[in-house]
Every structure is written in C-alpha cells, then in structure tokens.
Design a protein around this motif. Sequence first.
Motif, PDB file in Angstrom:
ATOM      1  N   UNK A 187       0.800  -1.162  -0.018  1.00  0.00           N
ATOM      2  CA  UNK A 187       0.154  -0.125   0.007  1.00  0.00           C
ATOM      3  C   UNK A 187       0.819   1.053  -0.225  1.00  0.00           C
ATOM      4  N   UNK A 188       1.900   1.270   0.793  1.00  0.00           N
ATOM      5  CA  UNK A 188       2.836   2.609   0.852  1.00  0.00           C
ATOM      6  C   UNK A 188       3.458   2.616  -0.512  1.00  0.00           C
ATOM      7  N   UNK A 189       4.013   1.506  -0.911  1.00  0.00           N
ATOM      8  CA  UNK A 189       4.656   1.458  -2.259  1.00  0.00           C
ATOM      9  C   UNK A 189       3.765   2.104  -3.274  1.00  0.00           C
ATOM     10  N   UNK A 190       2.363   1.734  -3.401  1.00  0.00           N
ATOM     11  CA  UNK A 190       1.597   2.130  -4.652  1.00  0.00           C
ATOM     12  C   UNK A 190       1.391   3.655  -4.176  1.00  0.00           C
ATOM     13  N   UNK A 191       1.423   4.239  -2.943  1.00  0.00           N
ATOM     14  CA  UNK A 191       1.165   5.552  -2.604  1.00  0.00           C
ATOM     15  C   UNK A 191       1.920   6.432  -3.371  1.00  0.00           C
ATOM     16  N   UNK A 192       3.394   5.933  -3.217  1.00  0.00           N
ATOM     17  CA  UNK A 192       4.588   6.658  -3.737  1.00  0.00           C
ATOM     18  C   UNK A 192       4.725   6.424  -5.208  1.00  0.00           C
ATOM     19  N   UNK A 209       2.598  -0.899  -8.417  1.00  0.00           N
ATOM     20  CA  UNK A 209       3.740  -0.990  -7.546  1.00  0.00           C
ATOM     21  C   UNK A 209       3.476  -2.470  -6.494  1.00  0.00           C
ATOM     22  N   UNK A 210       4.955  -2.822  -6.230  1.00  0.00           N
ATOM     23  CA  UNK A 210       5.115  -4.029  -5.490  1.00  0.00           C
ATOM     24  C   UNK A 210       5.655  -3.413  -4.086  1.00  0.00           C
ATOM     25  N   UNK A 211       5.176  -4.503  -3.319  1.00  0.00           N
ATOM     26  CA  UNK A 211       5.851  -4.402  -1.583  1.00  0.00           C
ATOM     27  C   UNK A 211       7.411  -4.511  -1.915  1.00  0.00           C
TER      28      UNK A 211
END
Length: 277
Positions: A187-192, A209-211
């Motif tokens: 989720x945080x990688x998708x955010x960026x 994006x991936x974790x």
Amino acid sequence: MNRHLLASVGLACLAATAAHAQSTGAPAQPLWELGLAAGVVSTPSYPGADDRETRGLALPTVIYRGKVFRADGGGIGARVFKSDTAELDIGLAASLPARSDDVAARAGMPDLGGLAEFGPRLKLRLARFDAQSGLRADLPLRAVMEVRSGVRHQGYTFEPRLVYERRSADGKWLFDAQVAAVVGDGKINRYFYEVRPEYANATRAAYSADAGLILVRVGVFAARVINPDLRVYGFLRAENYGVGSNRSSPLHLRDNGLSAGFGLSWTIKRSTRLASD
C-alpha cells in the motif's frame, strides 16, 4: 521513507537535541522545556523524485522527559519498557507534504499529503565504547496515515537502522552517524510509485507497485550547545533508491538523493525538577 524528518514536522525532532545526549551518559536533564526553533529543511519530494521540497520552519517546541510519556529528540510517544540494554516505546512521527502541481512527474495526479506514522520501536544497545559514545540498533514498525482532507491509512513501513552516537566530554557537541533501510508494504509503495490507468499519459505509463525495499541511506547529525539556552544543529543524509523494488516505476526518476537541514533552538523556560532517566 524519504520522509525521514520524523518527529513533528521534521524540525521539532532536531530542536530537541538536549535529549539526544541522554543515551550516551550525559547528566540529568530538566523534566520539561519550552522554547522556539527555526531552520531550513530540503529533501526530495518523495523517494526517487526529481523535484525537491525546501521549507523554512519556525515553531514552538515542547520537550518532556517523563518515565512513560516522552516528547524529545527520539520522537513523541510512550515508553513501554526500559532496561540497560533495551527499550520499547510506542511513537508518533510526521513528515512534510508535497503538492503534485509542484512535482512535474506527478502533474495531474493526487497530492502527497502530510504523513503521520504511529507504532512500536525497539531500541537495542549493542555497545558502550566509553562514557561518551555507543552503538545501538533501532527497529521501528509504523502504520502510515495520510493527513489530507481527512485521515487515510496508507500502509506500513519497517525501518531498521544502526546508530553510532557520541558527545564531547564537556557535553557541548553531540554527534551521530547512522545507516538504515526502509521497507514498505504494497500500500505505501503504491502511494509513492503507482500510476493508475486514468493518470497514464504519453510520458507516464500505467504502473502497479510492489511491496519491498524503498531505500537505503546513510546520514550524519551534529549539534552544538552555545549556552544553556541556545543550540545549533544540522544534518545531511544520502539515500539510494536504485535498490528499491519499484525502480521501474515512471515516477522513479533518480537513483540517489540528498537531504539536508540546519537550524537553532532557544529554550525559554525549563523545569527545576530533573528527569529521572
């Protein structure tokens, strides 16, 4: 994350440098202090960005060194456990927002709001070299919340770091050097780094994006006590994003980045009562 000015909008954690000496054997500090801090911070807009956020900040500071509740150079939170070799706390930290209108690669995409991070941190004392220096490991696991027209959960990060600390014999110089890595969930990688199909264009392909790893970094911090009420400080951090799991994202434009800041803090009032540890 590149949002590593953690602890109350970046500058507040630097303003509380008096507490920093506590971990390397400094004399007891006042239980609380009130003051002002001002300075300049410059950092990439997000990990791997080609644009920067540079802010001048001036703000009041509150330092409290209670046995449980703490607001000091280590952040804001509650200490759950402490021994000679380990400490566990629950902390709160924050970081600066970035407007997409000011970031060319994100033009037309949602803004990156200010981020608040909350969660446990385990600190392990690995070595005490002498009365003024030591080595420790920090292991913070944080839930990330975006503050922008409300509050939204944006994932989790894990940021293991190794920190060497030193203060001068007279206590007037404080110094640390650290090496760290930041790992984020999907989720945080998708955010960026994610580009949803509706935001794709001729120069910005859709990307999911991936974790995984976000960055690795090394940094140094130094502070000088000018007199009992006035301190100056500065930091420099170099980061590498090319090792990250999402280096193929069209929003990843740089493999390396630098962050820096400097400022001063002035204590206006302090307690006569000393902190117990």
